[in-house]
Design a protein around this motif. Structure first.
Motif, PDB file in Angstrom:
ATOM      1  N   VAL A 219      19.230  -2.251  14.127  1.00 24.21           N
ATOM      2  CA  VAL A 219      18.441  -1.711  15.235  1.00 24.21           C
ATOM      3  C   VAL A 219      17.720  -0.478  14.713  1.00 24.21           C
ATOM      4  O   VAL A 219      18.361   0.466  14.236  1.00 24.21           O
ATOM      5  N   VAL A 220      16.402  -0.458  14.798  1.00 24.84           N
ATOM      6  CA  VAL A 220      15.619   0.619  14.191  1.00 24.84           C
ATOM      7  C   VAL A 220      14.658   1.222  15.202  1.00 24.84           C
ATOM      8  O   VAL A 220      13.928   0.493  15.893  1.00 24.84           O
ATOM      9  N   HIS A 221      14.674   2.553  15.304  1.00 25.48           N
ATOM     10  CA  HIS A 221      13.630   3.263  16.040  1.00 25.48           C
ATOM     11  C   HIS A 221      12.444   3.370  15.087  1.00 25.48           C
ATOM     12  O   HIS A 221      12.473   4.124  14.108  1.00 25.48           O
ATOM     13  N   ALA A 222      11.410   2.581  15.356  1.00 25.44           N
ATOM     14  CA  ALA A 222      10.346   2.389  14.370  1.00 25.44           C
ATOM     15  C   ALA A 222       9.233   3.422  14.422  1.00 25.44           C
ATOM     16  O   ALA A 222       8.384   3.458  13.529  1.00 25.44           O
ATOM     17  N   GLU A 223       9.207   4.275  15.443  1.00 31.84           N
ATOM     18  CA  GLU A 223       8.129   5.254  15.545  1.00 31.84           C
ATOM     19  C   GLU A 223       8.163   6.202  14.354  1.00 31.84           C
ATOM     20  O   GLU A 223       9.186   6.800  14.042  1.00 31.84           O
ATOM     21  N   GLY A 224       7.049   6.334  13.673  1.00 30.29           N
ATOM     22  CA  GLY A 224       6.948   7.216  12.520  1.00 30.29           C
ATOM     23  C   GLY A 224       7.362   6.565  11.215  1.00 30.29           C
ATOM     24  O   GLY A 224       7.199   7.156  10.140  1.00 30.29           O
ATOM     25  N   LEU A 225       7.881   5.340  11.275  1.00 37.41           N
ATOM     26  CA  LEU A 225       8.324   4.653  10.068  1.00 37.41           C
ATOM     27  C   LEU A 225       7.134   3.964   9.398  1.00 37.41           C
ATOM     28  O   LEU A 225       6.336   3.301  10.047  1.00 37.41           O
ATOM     29  N   ARG A 226       7.028   4.132   8.079  1.00 35.13           N
ATOM     30  CA  ARG A 226       5.938   3.506   7.336  1.00 35.13           C
ATOM     31  C   ARG A 226       6.405   2.339   6.476  1.00 35.13           C
ATOM     32  O   ARG A 226       5.634   1.436   6.175  1.00 35.13           O
ATOM     33  N   SER A 227       7.679   2.390   6.059  1.00 34.94           N
ATOM     34  CA  SER A 227       8.201   1.351   5.182  1.00 34.94           C
ATOM     35  C   SER A 227       9.628   0.989   5.593  1.00 34.94           C
ATOM     36  O   SER A 227      10.472   1.870   5.751  1.00 34.94           O
ATOM     37  N   PRO A 245       0.850   0.928  13.274  1.00 30.28           N
ATOM     38  CA  PRO A 245       0.224  -0.257  12.655  1.00 30.28           C
ATOM     39  C   PRO A 245       0.337  -0.233  11.136  1.00 30.28           C
ATOM     40  O   PRO A 245       0.168  -1.266  10.486  1.00 30.28           O
ATOM     41  N   ALA A 246       0.623   0.948  10.568  1.00 30.79           N
ATOM     42  CA  ALA A 246       0.755   1.059   9.115  1.00 30.79           C
ATOM     43  C   ALA A 246       2.133   0.630   8.620  1.00 30.79           C
ATOM     44  O   ALA A 246       2.355   0.505   7.413  1.00 30.79           O
ATOM     45  N   LEU A 247       3.079   0.402   9.526  1.00 34.82           N
ATOM     46  CA  LEU A 247       4.428   0.019   9.117  1.00 34.82           C
ATOM     47  C   LEU A 247       4.399  -1.291   8.336  1.00 34.82           C
ATOM     48  O   LEU A 247       3.812  -2.276   8.776  1.00 34.82           O
ATOM     49  N   ARG A 248       5.058  -1.276   7.188  1.00 36.95           N
ATOM     50  CA  ARG A 248       5.183  -2.491   6.376  1.00 36.95           C
ATOM     51  C   ARG A 248       6.653  -2.874   6.286  1.00 36.95           C
ATOM     52  O   ARG A 248       7.488  -2.067   5.861  1.00 36.95           O
ATOM     53  N   ILE A 249       6.956  -4.100   6.704  1.00 40.15           N
ATOM     54  CA  ILE A 249       8.328  -4.603   6.667  1.00 40.15           C
ATOM     55  C   ILE A 249       8.441  -5.636   5.559  1.00 40.15           C
ATOM     56  O   ILE A 249       7.720  -6.640   5.553  1.00 40.15           O
ATOM     57  N   GLU A 250       9.358  -5.374   4.628  1.00 34.08           N
ATOM     58  CA  GLU A 250       9.573  -6.291   3.507  1.00 34.08           C
ATOM     59  C   GLU A 250      10.909  -6.994   3.690  1.00 34.08           C
ATOM     60  O   GLU A 250      11.939  -6.352   3.877  1.00 34.08           O
TER      61      GLU A 250
END
Length: 498
Positions: A219-227, A245-250
């Motif tokens: 579970v991730v709070h994604a705000e501010g996350l880029r990678s 929109p810049a978040l990249r999920i690998e």
């Protein structure tokens, strides 16, 4: 096709890249509430590169699960007796076990437990032995006394640690919850393969790398996350907040074996192009064309509306691999907008609840033949336009009709929200701050009290309901201009018994 007692079925597991098998040990027609009967499904300890032959069937035995807190148990639970079309009947023989089945899985999830058991057996034997041997004796962690078999910790412990290595004293630590994530904590999670659930509610870092971990639920709070870099074996990813929109999920498989859960909107990010499973909740609107364009490889998709207004519903037919589609509180479409069975040949399960009455009638008629051929079809709670007008803004409207919640408790929950909202609207930002806060405390206390009473009498509040109760309060408090809103959330947590 309905399963019969003794049937052995095999199916290809994309996760294992092998065939797996299961056996039907019992049929319960009385437990299905008027729908198809239920089948007790026993997972078998067998995998192969091709469908099993007679010799393989003869050697099959029940899968014995001892991963994590399972201790020599069989994976044996009820599901619909309608056999999914991609399953192959191999043989029929006397059931391998004869015991009462008490759990309900919701589907024929063959291979999942085999996968988990194999992952567990790949762990260091010494770690596994320490996990199983842990007791309730107390150890000192961060200056606090905890039981050795503690499985979940949060910031109350993490922030008190002098060194993260102190966590080695907790061999059963499986879950970490934090709002103060750091690179050091991520490294600790990567180094401990027992940890399989992480709640990373932190905005202190702009990247999170868990590639070397053994996490299965994140579970991730994604705000501010880029990678965000995910590990092999992750099965569920829950994104909260508003990701950039810049978040990249690998992901090692581009999301092929992943279930992604989003709430409120289809979050913008890069990656997961081959996503296999998608759950959207609290959606005010769903653009089916956008989803089909972004995640064309979906095999399962569930939508919970707020309610939701659907657009481009016909694009559902573009998802050629879709096997299961469920939608609750989805409106804005008519009798001719839902794709025909011929347009979704891979579909094996269609569950629709709380939908336009005219569409419900048309879908039931249009899919009647497919249901007779084995499609697991459920179309319930058709809603007329006047119902939608009366219930549009109440977050507890979906409690009406849930199998484990009575109409009386659904009504109590809806009334509790209406009272909460009405009281909040009387709070005057210009009134004395102390008086306003006291009134707000009484409001929250009364609100929690209703659900505490419901839980004491019925024990119906599960994870989904718990989240809905909190989110409803959050939405109301967001409208109240009080300087101490955080204290009201703390009061909610302190008072609730669910």
């Amino acid at each position: 096709m309905l399963a019969q007692v003794g049937d052995i079925y095999s199916v290809f597991s994309s996760r294992l890249q092998q065939y797996v098998a299961c056996q039907v040990t019992a049929i319960d027609a009385a437990a299905s509430s008027g729908g198809p009967p239920l089948a007790a499904i026993l997972q078998l300890d067998w995998t192969g590169d091709s469908l099993p032959d007679a010799a393989a069937v003869q050697a099959m035995r029940p899968l014995v699960c001892d991963y994590y807190f399972w201790n020599g148990r069989h994976d044996h639970s009820f599901a619909s007796a309608l056999v999914p079309p991609h399953y192959t009947l191999i043989a029929n023989s006397a059931p391998l076990v004869d015991g009462e089945v008490k759990s309900y899985s919701g589907g024929w999830h063959m291979g999942d437990s085999v996968w988990r058991q194999r992952r567990w057996e790949q762990l260091d034997p010494a770690r596994r032995q320490r996990f199983k041997a842990a007791s309730s004796q107390e150890v000192i962690i961060g200056g606090q006394s905890l039981r050795q078999n503690t499985s979940r910790i949060g910031d109350g412990i993490l922030q008190a640690l002098g060194d993260l290595s102190e966590l080695d004293q907790l061999p059963c630590l499986t879950t970490i919850e934090t709002r103060h994530g750091s690179a050091a904590l991520a490294a600790c999670i990567n180094a401990n393969p027992i940890i399989n659930e992480v709640h990373w509610q932190s905005s202190t870092t702009d990247e999170l790398d868990l590639r070397d971990s053994n996490v299965s639920r994140l579970v991730v709070h994604a705000e501010g996350l880029r990678s965000l870099r995910l590990n092999e074996g992750l099965s569920t990813l829950i994104l909260q907040g508003a990701p950039s929109p810049a978040l990249r999920i690998e992901d090692p498989h581009a999301g092929r074996f992943l279930r992604l859960q989003l709430s409120g909107a289809l979050a913008p990010f890069h990656g997961l192009e081959q996503l296999g499973r998608l759950s959207l909740s609290a959606m005010p609107a769903v653009d089916f064309a956008a989803v089909a364009e972004r995640f064309p490889q979906l095999v399962e998709w569930t939508v919970w509306g707020k309610p939701a207004l659907a657009s481009h519903l016909g694009s559902l037919a573009r998802l050629e691999r879709l096997r299961s589609f469920s939608a609750y509180e989805l409106f804005g479409y008519g009798a001719d907008d839902f794709p025909a069975p011929a347009q979704m040949p891979a579909l094996s399960s269609l569950c629709l609840a709380s939908l336009p009455a005219d569409a419900a009638k048309a879908i039931k008629a249009g899919y009647k033949k497919a249901a007779a051929l084995g499609l697991n079809l459920s179309v319930t709670r058709p809603r007329k336009p006047e119902w939608l007008a009366e219930n549009l803004d109440n977050p507890f409207r979906d409690w009406d009709g849930r199998e484990h919640i009575s109409a009386a408790y659904a009504k109590k929950a809806a009334q509790a929200y209406k009272k909460l909202l009405a009281t909040a609207r009387t709070l005057d930002a210009a009134m004395d701050g102390g008086a306003a806060h006291a009134m707000a405390q009484e409001m929250v206390t009364a609100y929690v009290g209703v659900f505490n009473q419901i839980e004491r009498r019925s024990n119906i509040i599960e994870t989904v309901e718990r989240d809905e109760i909190y989110v409803a309060l959050e939405q109301v408090l967001a409208q109240v201009r009080l300087p101490e809103v955080a204290a009201l959330y703390a009061l909610f947590d302190r008072l609730r018994d669910f």
